[in-house]
Design a protein around this motif. Sequence first.
Motif, PDB file in Angstrom:
ATOM      1  N   ASP A   1       2.922 -63.749  27.756  1.00 16.24           N
ATOM      2  CA  ASP A   1       3.410 -63.012  26.596  1.00 16.24           C
ATOM      3  C   ASP A   1       2.824 -61.601  26.584  1.00 16.24           C
TER       4      ASP A   1
ATOM      5  N   SER B   1      -0.731 -71.150  19.226  1.00 19.66           N
ATOM      6  CA  SER B   1       0.272 -70.102  19.025  1.00 19.66           C
ATOM      7  C   SER B   1      -0.280 -68.782  19.565  1.00 19.66           C
TER       8      SER B   1
ATOM      9  N   MET C   1       5.915 -68.894  19.475  1.00 19.99           N
ATOM     10  CA  MET C   1       5.717 -69.130  20.896  1.00 19.99           C
ATOM     11  C   MET C   1       4.301 -69.660  21.114  1.00 19.99           C
ATOM     12  N   LYS C   2       4.172 -70.567  22.035  1.00 18.60           N
ATOM     13  CA  LYS C   2       2.889 -71.202  22.336  1.00 18.60           C
ATOM     14  C   LYS C   2       2.319 -70.673  23.655  1.00 18.60           C
ATOM     15  N   THR C   3       1.001 -70.709  23.736  1.00 16.95           N
ATOM     16  CA  THR C   3       0.324 -70.345  24.979  1.00 16.95           C
ATOM     17  C   THR C   3       0.206 -71.596  25.850  1.00 16.95           C
TER      18      THR C   3
END
Length: 135
Positions: free
Chosen positions: A41, A8, A1-3
Amino acid sequence: MKTKLGLSVGFLAAITYFLGLFSGYTALILLVGYVLLCEEDSWLKKSVVKALVISLCFSVLYYVIDFIPTLLNLVDDIFGIFKSSFYPSSIHSLFDFFQNGLNIIKEIVMIILGIMALGKKTINMVVNKAYKHIQ
């Protein structure tokens, strides 16, 4: 998942741990604030809060340990007013040993957590439980 920054999640968490190790609190607090305000996240949020809390705890412990030698220096200054001396070097050496040991432990903990964060892994700590109450 990316910010939202395109990094990452694990890499940004690792950066936070390494900032807690290598920089002052300004950069760390800015990054923690950004993550808490802008990222979604939950694992990342827990990780950055953990990095900040660990850094703060080690700083508090360091200064608690430093209190006794500082107090002894004050006593020595008072003795110096009367042209005498009070400097128990063995006590100062003992507390220097504790402070150096604490610094080594902080470095090891932050490096391990930073490396683990790259793989989006963590060590459960009391900080995780405290974070659940904040949500």
